[in-house]
Design a protein around this motif. Structure first.
Motif, PDB file in Angstrom:
ATOM      1  N   ASP A 160       8.995   3.640  12.679  1.00 49.59           N
ATOM      2  CA  ASP A 160       9.678   4.662  11.880  1.00 49.59           C
ATOM      3  C   ASP A 160       9.404   4.526  10.389  1.00 49.59           C
ATOM      4  O   ASP A 160       9.627   5.475   9.626  1.00 49.59           O
ATOM      5  CB  ASP A 160      11.190   4.600  12.116  1.00 49.59           C
ATOM      6  N   TYR A 161       8.925   3.347   9.975  1.00 45.01           N
ATOM      7  CA  TYR A 161       8.710   3.106   8.548  1.00 45.01           C
ATOM      8  C   TYR A 161       7.248   3.242   8.130  1.00 45.01           C
ATOM      9  O   TYR A 161       6.910   2.971   6.971  1.00 45.01           O
ATOM     10  CB  TYR A 161       9.221   1.712   8.180  1.00 45.01           C
ATOM     11  N   VAL A 162       6.394   3.641   9.066  1.00 47.65           N
ATOM     12  CA  VAL A 162       4.961   3.751   8.769  1.00 47.65           C
ATOM     13  C   VAL A 162       4.593   5.202   8.459  1.00 47.65           C
ATOM     14  O   VAL A 162       4.954   6.111   9.198  1.00 47.65           O
ATOM     15  CB  VAL A 162       4.118   3.251   9.956  1.00 47.65           C
ATOM     16  N   LYS A 163       3.849   5.393   7.377  1.00 39.48           N
ATOM     17  CA  LYS A 163       3.385   6.735   6.991  1.00 39.48           C
ATOM     18  C   LYS A 163       1.865   6.783   7.172  1.00 39.48           C
ATOM     19  O   LYS A 163       1.098   6.645   6.225  1.00 39.48           O
ATOM     20  CB  LYS A 163       3.766   7.013   5.539  1.00 39.48           C
ATOM     21  N   MET A 164       1.449   7.004   8.430  1.00 44.46           N
ATOM     22  CA  MET A 164       0.025   6.953   8.725  1.00 44.46           C
ATOM     23  C   MET A 164      -0.767   8.049   8.025  1.00 44.46           C
ATOM     24  O   MET A 164      -1.978   7.914   7.830  1.00 44.46           O
ATOM     25  CB  MET A 164      -0.202   7.001  10.230  1.00 44.46           C
ATOM     26  N   ASP A 165      -0.111   9.117   7.643  1.00 39.62           N
ATOM     27  CA  ASP A 165      -0.825  10.177   6.919  1.00 39.62           C
ATOM     28  C   ASP A 165      -1.263   9.723   5.523  1.00 39.62           C
ATOM     29  O   ASP A 165      -2.109  10.362   4.886  1.00 39.62           O
ATOM     30  CB  ASP A 165       0.044  11.428   6.816  1.00 39.62           C
ATOM     31  N   LYS A 166      -0.702   8.604   5.062  1.00 39.81           N
ATOM     32  CA  LYS A 166      -1.067   8.062   3.754  1.00 39.81           C
ATOM     33  C   LYS A 166      -1.897   6.788   3.867  1.00 39.81           C
ATOM     34  O   LYS A 166      -2.243   6.168   2.851  1.00 39.81           O
ATOM     35  CB  LYS A 166       0.191   7.789   2.925  1.00 39.81           C
ATOM     36  N   GLY A 187       0.798  -1.209   0.000  1.00 39.34           N
ATOM     37  CA  GLY A 187       0.000   0.000   0.000  1.00 39.34           C
ATOM     38  C   GLY A 187       0.835   1.265   0.000  1.00 39.34           C
ATOM     39  O   GLY A 187       2.068   1.218  -0.053  1.00 39.34           O
ATOM     40  N   PRO A 188       0.189   2.434   0.112  1.00 38.56           N
ATOM     41  CA  PRO A 188       0.905   3.705   0.058  1.00 38.56           C
ATOM     42  C   PRO A 188       1.549   4.127   1.370  1.00 38.56           C
ATOM     43  O   PRO A 188       2.314   5.081   1.402  1.00 38.56           O
ATOM     44  CB  PRO A 188      -0.206   4.697  -0.323  1.00 38.56           C
ATOM     45  N   HIS A 189       1.266   3.383   2.454  1.00 38.02           N
ATOM     46  CA  HIS A 189       1.715   3.813   3.782  1.00 38.02           C
ATOM     47  C   HIS A 189       2.758   2.905   4.424  1.00 38.02           C
ATOM     48  O   HIS A 189       3.357   3.267   5.441  1.00 38.02           O
ATOM     49  CB  HIS A 189       0.519   3.924   4.721  1.00 38.02           C
ATOM     50  N   LEU A 190       2.995   1.745   3.840  1.00 37.82           N
ATOM     51  CA  LEU A 190       3.963   0.800   4.400  1.00 37.82           C
ATOM     52  C   LEU A 190       5.047   0.503   3.368  1.00 37.82           C
ATOM     53  O   LEU A 190       4.794   0.497   2.165  1.00 37.82           O
ATOM     54  CB  LEU A 190       3.281  -0.508   4.809  1.00 37.82           C
TER      55      LEU A 190
END
Length: 239
Positions: free
Chosen positions: A175-181, A32-35
């Motif tokens: 640190d590798y998670v982009k929860m905003d996405k 996905g776009p966040h991981l």
């Protein structure tokens, strides 16, 4: 204990006292776009370390490639056939046995690897009756997962980059998670999805199966703690 940081003499000494080695195995595939593409590898490595600390085991370098046929058409995904994966895992087990390992523990975080892992374990069983091979993929977590899950599960129990897997990452590798996405996606699975090969790029544009926005570190910790406890309990009963 991290194997790749040891000298060969230190390795030999460790195995002579503790003949148990853990192999983390994941995959390189879209999440996905966040991981990150390496999600399964981060999860396998960090889960293995938690287990190793409790049973005093050696942790091998992470085996980073797996069978990702379902996502092989999505950029960044690297697919290894079951035949090749089975052969490599069998060879790793043979090498470990030669140097004294008698408990070979495979901690897997990618469902697609299980066919090859089981076949390798059976090969090694036929070669060495005194080598105990274990394979784990989040064991004992069905109940706690059901308790912490807020979103509806996908049909057939499929999950990917969703509330559960994203929660794992928020706990083990935040640190590798982009929860905003993060996003939610519940694609309509074809009626025959479970019964015939179906590339996932034909059913989803996001590569998310579930609700990633509901993921939390707390949920991840609760599930991972149970997985670690289950693995440790099994290993301690066998040794």
């Amino acid at each position: 204990m991290d194997m790749q940081k040891l000298t060969y003499l230190e390795f030999q000494e460790f195995i002579s006292k503790k003949p148990i080695a853990i192999l983390p195995i994941g995959a390189v595939e879209a999440h996905g776009p966040h991981l990150p593409i390496g999600t399964d590898n981060y999860l396998a490595e960090r889960l293995s370390r938690k287990v190793a600390e409790k049973v005093d085991a050696l942790v091998l370098p992470t085996f980073s490639y797996g069978q990702v046929w379902s996502l092989r058409n999505v950029p960044g995904s690297i697919n290894v056939s079951n035949e090749h994966l089975t052969g490599v895992l069998t060879d790793i087990g043979k090498s470990l046995y030669k140097f004294g390992v008698r408990y070979f523990v495979i901690i897997n975080t990618h469902v697609g690897n299980m066919t090859a892992i089981k076949e390798a374990a059976r090969n090694l069983y036929d070669f060495y009756k005194d080598l105990k091979v274990f394979y784990f993929i989040y064991p004992g977590t069905a109940k706690i997962t059901k308790e912490v899950r807020e979103s509806k599960p996908m049909p057939g129990g499929y999950f990917h980059a969703c509330e559960i897997e994203t929660s794992y990452m928020l706990y083990l590798a935040p640190d590798y998670v982009k929860m905003d996405k993060a996003l939610d996606d519940f694609p309509d699975l074809p009626e025959d999805f479970e019964y015939t090969p179906t590339p996932w790029d034909e059913i989803t544009d996001t590569i998310v199966l579930g609700s990633a926005t509901l993921a939390t570190e707390e949920k991840g910790q609760k599930i991972i703690d149970v997985a670690v406890e289950t693995i440790v309990k099994i290993l301690e009963k066998t040794k």
